[in-house]
Design a protein around this motif. Structure first.
Motif, PDB file in Angstrom:
ATOM      1  N   MET A 162       1.029  -1.089  -0.264  1.00 29.63           N
ATOM      2  CA  MET A 162      -0.190   0.366  -0.280  1.00 29.63           C
ATOM      3  C   MET A 162       0.918   1.258  -0.056  1.00 29.63           C
ATOM      4  N   VAL A 163       0.479   2.272  -1.127  1.00 27.33           N
ATOM      5  CA  VAL A 163       2.277   3.125  -1.235  1.00 27.33           C
ATOM      6  C   VAL A 163       1.282   4.173  -1.838  1.00 27.33           C
ATOM      7  N   PHE A 164       2.152   5.083  -0.281  1.00 25.66           N
ATOM      8  CA  PHE A 164       1.559   6.946  -0.336  1.00 25.66           C
ATOM      9  C   PHE A 164       2.350   7.283  -1.794  1.00 25.66           C
ATOM     10  N   ASN A 165       1.136   8.410  -2.245  1.00 18.45           N
ATOM     11  CA  ASN A 165       1.920   9.187  -3.068  1.00 18.45           C
ATOM     12  C   ASN A 165       1.800  10.858  -2.474  1.00 18.45           C
ATOM     13  N   PRO A 166       2.717  11.370  -2.051  1.00 18.40           N
ATOM     14  CA  PRO A 166       2.339  12.292  -1.408  1.00 18.40           C
ATOM     15  C   PRO A 166       2.118  13.764  -2.561  1.00 18.40           C
ATOM     16  N   VAL A 167       2.459  13.347  -3.752  1.00 18.11           N
ATOM     17  CA  VAL A 167       2.340  14.458  -4.697  1.00 18.11           C
ATOM     18  C   VAL A 167       0.499  14.784  -4.504  1.00 18.11           C
ATOM     19  N   ALA A 168       0.160  13.108  -4.783  1.00 12.65           N
ATOM     20  CA  ALA A 168      -1.151  12.803  -4.501  1.00 12.65           C
ATOM     21  C   ALA A 168      -2.048  13.126  -3.778  1.00 12.65           C
ATOM     22  N   TRP A 169      -1.215  12.755  -2.683  1.00 13.01           N
ATOM     23  CA  TRP A 169      -2.044  12.805  -1.282  1.00 13.01           C
ATOM     24  C   TRP A 169      -3.576  11.644  -1.994  1.00 13.01           C
ATOM     25  N   SER A 170      -2.187   9.997  -2.125  1.00 11.79           N
ATOM     26  CA  SER A 170      -3.561   9.756  -2.149  1.00 11.79           C
ATOM     27  C   SER A 170      -2.887   8.279  -2.164  1.00 11.79           C
ATOM     28  N   TRP A 171      -3.908   7.216  -1.749  1.00  9.81           N
ATOM     29  CA  TRP A 171      -2.940   5.706  -1.480  1.00  9.81           C
ATOM     30  C   TRP A 171      -2.830   4.763  -2.714  1.00  9.81           C
ATOM     31  N   ARG A 172      -2.320   3.640  -2.879  1.00  2.28           N
ATOM     32  CA  ARG A 172      -2.877   2.766  -4.009  1.00  2.28           C
ATOM     33  C   ARG A 172      -2.587   1.501  -3.643  1.00  2.28           C
ATOM     34  N   LEU A 173      -2.635   0.168  -4.075  1.00  5.91           N
ATOM     35  CA  LEU A 173      -1.974  -0.743  -4.373  1.00  5.91           C
ATOM     36  C   LEU A 173      -1.371  -1.304  -5.209  1.00  5.91           C
ATOM     37  N   SER A 174      -0.133  -1.824  -5.075  1.00  2.00           N
ATOM     38  CA  SER A 174       1.099  -2.492  -5.936  1.00  2.00           C
ATOM     39  C   SER A 174       1.342  -4.026  -5.820  1.00  2.00           C
ATOM     40  N   ASP A 175       1.755  -4.755  -6.673  1.00  2.07           N
ATOM     41  CA  ASP A 175       2.481  -5.629  -6.698  1.00  2.07           C
ATOM     42  C   ASP A 175       3.751  -6.237  -6.833  1.00  2.07           C
ATOM     43  N   ARG A 176       4.621  -4.226  -6.204  1.00  5.15           N
ATOM     44  CA  ARG A 176       5.246  -4.867  -6.455  1.00  5.15           C
ATOM     45  C   ARG A 176       6.453  -4.050  -5.120  1.00  5.15           C
ATOM     46  N   ASP A 177       6.386  -2.955  -4.889  1.00  5.02           N
ATOM     47  CA  ASP A 177       6.697  -2.170  -3.546  1.00  5.02           C
ATOM     48  C   ASP A 177       6.306  -2.235  -2.432  1.00  5.02           C
ATOM     49  N   LEU A 178       6.351  -2.816  -1.354  1.00  2.00           N
ATOM     50  CA  LEU A 178       6.257  -4.107  -0.416  1.00  2.00           C
ATOM     51  C   LEU A 178       6.909  -3.113   1.069  1.00  2.00           C
ATOM     52  N   SER A 179       7.550  -2.052   0.517  1.00  4.64           N
ATOM     53  CA  SER A 179       8.567  -2.081   1.284  1.00  4.64           C
ATOM     54  C   SER A 179       8.131  -0.599   2.419  1.00  4.64           C
ATOM     55  N   VAL A 180       6.710  -0.404   2.503  1.00  6.26           N
ATOM     56  CA  VAL A 180       6.529   0.551   3.967  1.00  6.26           C
ATOM     57  C   VAL A 180       5.114  -0.345   4.664  1.00  6.26           C
ATOM     58  N   ASN A 181       4.430  -0.554   4.014  1.00 12.97           N
ATOM     59  CA  ASN A 181       3.392  -0.216   4.024  1.00 12.97           C
ATOM     60  C   ASN A 181       2.334  -1.509   3.427  1.00 12.97           C
ATOM     61  N   TYR A 182       2.085  -3.120   3.953  1.00 11.02           N
ATOM     62  CA  TYR A 182       1.348  -3.923   3.246  1.00 11.02           C
ATOM     63  C   TYR A 182       0.602  -5.307   3.670  1.00 11.02           C
ATOM     64  N   VAL A 183       0.269  -5.472   2.584  1.00 10.73           N
ATOM     65  CA  VAL A 183      -1.514  -6.104   3.260  1.00 10.73           C
ATOM     66  C   VAL A 183      -1.295  -7.717   2.946  1.00 10.73           C
ATOM     67  N   THR A 184      -1.476  -8.746   3.250  1.00 10.83           N
ATOM     68  CA  THR A 184      -1.882  -9.832   3.078  1.00 10.83           C
ATOM     69  C   THR A 184      -2.933 -10.630   2.987  1.00 10.83           C
ATOM     70  N   ALA A 185      -2.703 -11.483   2.417  1.00 10.02           N
ATOM     71  CA  ALA A 185      -4.411 -12.350   2.638  1.00 10.02           C
ATOM     72  C   ALA A 185      -3.853 -14.327   2.438  1.00 10.02           C
ATOM     73  N   SER A 186      -4.863 -14.740   3.802  1.00 13.72           N
ATOM     74  CA  SER A 186      -4.573 -15.892   3.930  1.00 13.72           C
ATOM     75  C   SER A 186      -5.428 -16.956   4.093  1.00 13.72           C
ATOM     76  N   VAL A 187      -5.721 -18.334   3.887  1.00 14.79           N
ATOM     77  CA  VAL A 187      -6.907 -19.326   4.216  1.00 14.79           C
ATOM     78  C   VAL A 187      -6.070 -20.540   4.912  1.00 14.79           C
ATOM     79  N   ARG A 188      -7.653 -20.435   5.647  1.00 15.30           N
ATOM     80  CA  ARG A 188      -7.625 -21.640   6.454  1.00 15.30           C
ATOM     81  C   ARG A 188      -7.509 -22.989   5.735  1.00 15.30           C
ATOM     82  N   ARG A 189      -6.958 -23.901   5.445  1.00 17.23           N
ATOM     83  CA  ARG A 189      -7.177 -24.982   4.258  1.00 17.23           C
ATOM     84  C   ARG A 189      -7.601 -26.137   5.093  1.00 17.23           C
ATOM     85  N   ASP A 190      -7.727 -26.638   7.187  1.00 16.84           N
ATOM     86  CA  ASP A 190      -8.559 -27.143   7.400  1.00 16.84           C
ATOM     87  C   ASP A 190      -9.445 -27.232   7.312  1.00 16.84           C
TER      88      ASP A 190
END
Length: 247
Positions: free
Chosen positions: A219-247
């Motif tokens: 989750m990448v912050f753009n200080p110029v646009a003052w907005s956040w976007r999701l990124s497949d590559r940039d996990l350098s600061v904020n990031y989010v994960t999805a996990s599943v319980r299989r059993d």
């Protein structure tokens, strides 16, 4: 019965002191208000994909039981309720609960807010289709024990969304120096850099807790646009994960 070992009393006290400001978009929780659309974009798309829901429907999450652990004032609980989920919002900071309850009542939403921990909910046999675990794991005393409780809270096939902060020089500069020292969005000491968790460390913890990690994005912050976007590559600061319980 599991003991409530992962609650860090000092961390809880920090957020309890700020409880009344949860719904002030210019207050101490401004970063979360600004980030919320980005978080919701990820959360809703992952839930829809996992459970075969159409986000164009009026209440696409109807029939899903969802836990927002570390719910604070309800910034995520409320949109989940509007989308039709049965929402339980839980927080170890007692002062957050009445703030969340009052705001939900004012907006006509039926949300079950509780001053309770993940461990006590799991020990009581509570089970959910979805667990939202957003910006919490970096504040607990034992991340593995905490994530293990989150595993236990999921039904088989259930989905956990977990976000946190990476641990590197950039995250120190942005999350602590920038947000706490320069911008003063948060009181100094809100975050402890040594508690931040790298994406690979979090994936390892999630697997050790018995869950299968299936996705992660920055989750990448753009200080110029003052907005956040999701990124497949940039996990350098904020990031989010999805996990599943299989059993």
């Amino acid at each position: 019965m599991q003991s409530e070992t992962t609650v860090d009393a000092a961390e809880v006290a920090k957020f309890e002191a700020m409880a009344a400001e949860w719904w002030d978009p210019s207050g101490k929780f401004k970063p979360l208000h600004d980030m919320n659309p980005c978080r919701l974009d990820y959360i809703t798309s992952q839930i829809a994909a996992e459970f075969g829901r159409n986000l164009a429907d009026e209440v696409p999450f109807k029939g899903l039981r969802l836990l927002d652990i570390g719910c604070g004032g309800g910034l995520l609980s409320e949109p989940m309720a509007r989308l039709g989920a049965e929402v339980i919002g839980a927080d170890a900071a007692a002062g957050n609960i009445p703030v969340a309850q009052i705001h939900a009542e004012q907006t006509g939403l039926d949300i079950d807010y509780r001053n309770v921990t993940a461990e006590s909910l799991a020990a009581a046999g509570e089970r959910f289709d979805v667990v939202l675990n957003m910006e919490v794991v970096e504040h607990v005393s034992d991340p593995l024990a905490y994530l293990s409780a989150c595993h236990d809270l999921l039904k088989p096939g259930g989905l956990m969304i977990c976000s946190t902060l990476n641990r590197n020089a950039k995250s120190f500069a942005m999350a602590i120096v920038g947000a706490e020292w320069v911008m003063r969005w948060l009181p100094k000491g809100t975050h402890e850099w040594n508690k931040f968790i790298t994406p690979d460390e979090l994936y390892d913890l999630i697997r050790r807790a018995g869950l299968d990690p299936v996705d992660r994005k920055g989750m990448v912050f753009n200080p110029v646009a003052w907005s956040w976007r999701l990124s497949d590559r940039d996990l350098s600061v904020n990031y989010v994960t999805a996990s599943v319980r299989r059993d």
